[in-house]
Design a protein around this motif. Structure first.
Motif, PDB file in Angstrom:
ATOM      1  N   UNK A 258     -23.484 -27.974   2.869  1.00 46.79           N
ATOM      2  CA  UNK A 258     -22.822 -29.137   2.294  1.00 46.79           C
ATOM      3  C   UNK A 258     -22.812 -30.257   3.314  1.00 46.79           C
ATOM      4  N   UNK A 259     -22.722 -31.462   2.819  1.00 46.31           N
ATOM      5  CA  UNK A 259     -22.679 -32.642   3.670  1.00 46.31           C
ATOM      6  C   UNK A 259     -21.367 -33.360   3.418  1.00 46.31           C
ATOM      7  N   UNK A 260     -20.404 -33.226   4.345  1.00 52.15           N
ATOM      8  CA  UNK A 260     -19.102 -33.852   4.116  1.00 52.15           C
ATOM      9  C   UNK A 260     -19.209 -35.371   4.216  1.00 52.15           C
ATOM     10  N   UNK A 261     -18.536 -36.033   3.311  1.00 51.74           N
ATOM     11  CA  UNK A 261     -18.467 -37.487   3.333  1.00 51.74           C
ATOM     12  C   UNK A 261     -17.024 -37.875   3.565  1.00 51.74           C
TER      13      UNK A 261
ATOM     14  N   UNK B 298     -25.536 -37.683  10.549  1.00 50.26           N
ATOM     15  CA  UNK B 298     -25.278 -36.242  10.419  1.00 50.26           C
ATOM     16  C   UNK B 298     -25.991 -35.671   9.195  1.00 50.26           C
ATOM     17  N   UNK B 299     -26.128 -36.472   8.145  1.00 48.88           N
ATOM     18  CA  UNK B 299     -26.860 -36.006   6.962  1.00 48.88           C
ATOM     19  C   UNK B 299     -28.337 -35.804   7.274  1.00 48.88           C
ATOM     20  N   UNK B 300     -28.903 -36.723   8.047  1.00 40.71           N
ATOM     21  CA  UNK B 300     -30.311 -36.582   8.431  1.00 40.71           C
ATOM     22  C   UNK B 300     -30.494 -35.390   9.360  1.00 40.71           C
ATOM     23  N   UNK B 301     -29.535 -35.174  10.266  1.00 45.62           N
ATOM     24  CA  UNK B 301     -29.602 -33.991  11.131  1.00 45.62           C
ATOM     25  C   UNK B 301     -29.512 -32.712  10.299  1.00 45.62           C
ATOM     26  N   UNK B 302     -28.636 -32.722   9.295  1.00 43.55           N
ATOM     27  CA  UNK B 302     -28.532 -31.571   8.396  1.00 43.55           C
ATOM     28  C   UNK B 302     -29.805 -31.337   7.618  1.00 43.55           C
ATOM     29  N   UNK B 303     -30.459 -32.428   7.207  1.00 42.61           N
ATOM     30  CA  UNK B 303     -31.739 -32.323   6.507  1.00 42.61           C
ATOM     31  C   UNK B 303     -32.785 -31.677   7.401  1.00 42.61           C
ATOM     32  N   UNK B 304     -32.856 -32.118   8.646  1.00 42.23           N
ATOM     33  CA  UNK B 304     -33.826 -31.543   9.575  1.00 42.23           C
ATOM     34  C   UNK B 304     -33.546 -30.067   9.811  1.00 42.23           C
TER      35      UNK B 304
ATOM     36  N   UNK C  93     -33.222 -27.399   1.216  1.00 45.39           N
ATOM     37  CA  UNK C  93     -34.030 -28.417   1.888  1.00 45.39           C
ATOM     38  C   UNK C  93     -34.547 -29.446   0.884  1.00 45.39           C
ATOM     39  N   UNK C  94     -34.950 -28.991  -0.287  1.00 47.84           N
ATOM     40  CA  UNK C  94     -35.449 -29.918  -1.314  1.00 47.84           C
ATOM     41  C   UNK C  94     -34.344 -30.844  -1.810  1.00 47.84           C
ATOM     42  N   UNK C  95     -33.158 -30.296  -2.043  1.00 48.67           N
ATOM     43  CA  UNK C  95     -32.041 -31.123  -2.498  1.00 48.67           C
ATOM     44  C   UNK C  95     -31.588 -32.093  -1.415  1.00 48.67           C
ATOM     45  N   UNK C  96     -31.576 -31.647  -0.168  1.00 51.93           N
ATOM     46  CA  UNK C  96     -31.195 -32.538   0.931  1.00 51.93           C
ATOM     47  C   UNK C  96     -32.195 -33.669   1.077  1.00 51.93           C
ATOM     48  N   UNK C  97     -33.478 -33.364   0.928  1.00 51.44           N
ATOM     49  CA  UNK C  97     -34.508 -34.401   0.999  1.00 51.44           C
ATOM     50  C   UNK C  97     -34.327 -35.409  -0.126  1.00 51.44           C
ATOM     51  N   UNK C  98     -34.084 -34.914  -1.320  1.00 49.03           N
ATOM     52  CA  UNK C  98     -33.870 -35.800  -2.465  1.00 49.03           C
ATOM     53  C   UNK C  98     -32.651 -36.700  -2.249  1.00 49.03           C
ATOM     54  N   UNK C  99     -31.578 -36.140  -1.681  1.00 47.19           N
ATOM     55  CA  UNK C  99     -30.377 -36.925  -1.428  1.00 47.19           C
ATOM     56  C   UNK C  99     -30.635 -38.037  -0.414  1.00 47.19           C
ATOM     57  N   UNK C 100     -31.316 -37.713   0.685  1.00 49.06           N
ATOM     58  CA  UNK C 100     -31.582 -38.715   1.718  1.00 49.06           C
ATOM     59  C   UNK C 100     -32.498 -39.810   1.180  1.00 49.06           C
ATOM     60  N   UNK C 101     -33.491 -39.453   0.390  1.00 46.15           N
ATOM     61  CA  UNK C 101     -34.392 -40.453  -0.190  1.00 46.15           C
ATOM     62  C   UNK C 101     -33.628 -41.353  -1.166  1.00 46.15           C
ATOM     63  N   UNK C 102     -32.726 -40.777  -1.952  1.00 43.34           N
ATOM     64  CA  UNK C 102     -31.931 -41.571  -2.886  1.00 43.34           C
ATOM     65  C   UNK C 102     -31.016 -42.532  -2.145  1.00 43.34           C
ATOM     66  N   UNK C 103     -30.382 -42.072  -1.074  1.00 42.70           N
ATOM     67  CA  UNK C 103     -29.519 -42.947  -0.269  1.00 42.70           C
ATOM     68  C   UNK C 103     -30.337 -44.079   0.330  1.00 42.70           C
TER      69      UNK C 103
END
Length: 104
Positions: free
Chosen positions: A2-5, A41-47, A78-88
């Motif tokens: 999860x990625x806390x906001x 931190x979201x990008x670090x989590x994605x990596x 990993x796929x969902x995290x990538x999709x989230x970062x691209x959407x942001x």
């Protein structure tokens, strides 16, 4: 994974917060939970998620993986995290373009 906001802080609560601090000329306090910190931190989590998925994929290819479910879960995370970062990123670019179209 999860990625806390962080929550949204109200504007003008203190003398050094938000717009009130910017208007009075008082420097704002450094907040480690700002948008840039959350994005970093979201990008670090994605990596991390992509590295875990790659490691498990290598183990699956070599026959060392004990449970295929672990790989499938890591791959989907990993796929969902990538999709989230691209959407942001797309929303940030869209907001920037909208600001640039505003008349002065």
């Amino acid at each position: 994974m999860t990625f806390p906001l962080g929550g949204i802080m109200p504007v003008g609560v203190g003398a050094t917060s938000g717009v009130a601090g910017a208007l009075t000329g008082v420097p704002q306090a450094q907040n480690s939970d700002g948008f840039a910190a959350v994005l970093a931190s979201s990008i670090d989590g994605l990596q991390g998620a992509q590295k875990t998925a790659d490691t498990l994929a290598t183990q699956a290819a070599t026959g060392d993986l004990k449970d295929v479910h672990d790989y499938m879960i890591a791959s989907n995370e990993a796929a969902l995290a990538t999709e989230m970062v691209v959407t942001i990123k797309n929303k940030a670019v869209e907001a920037f373009n909208e600001i640039m179209r505003m008349p002065v």
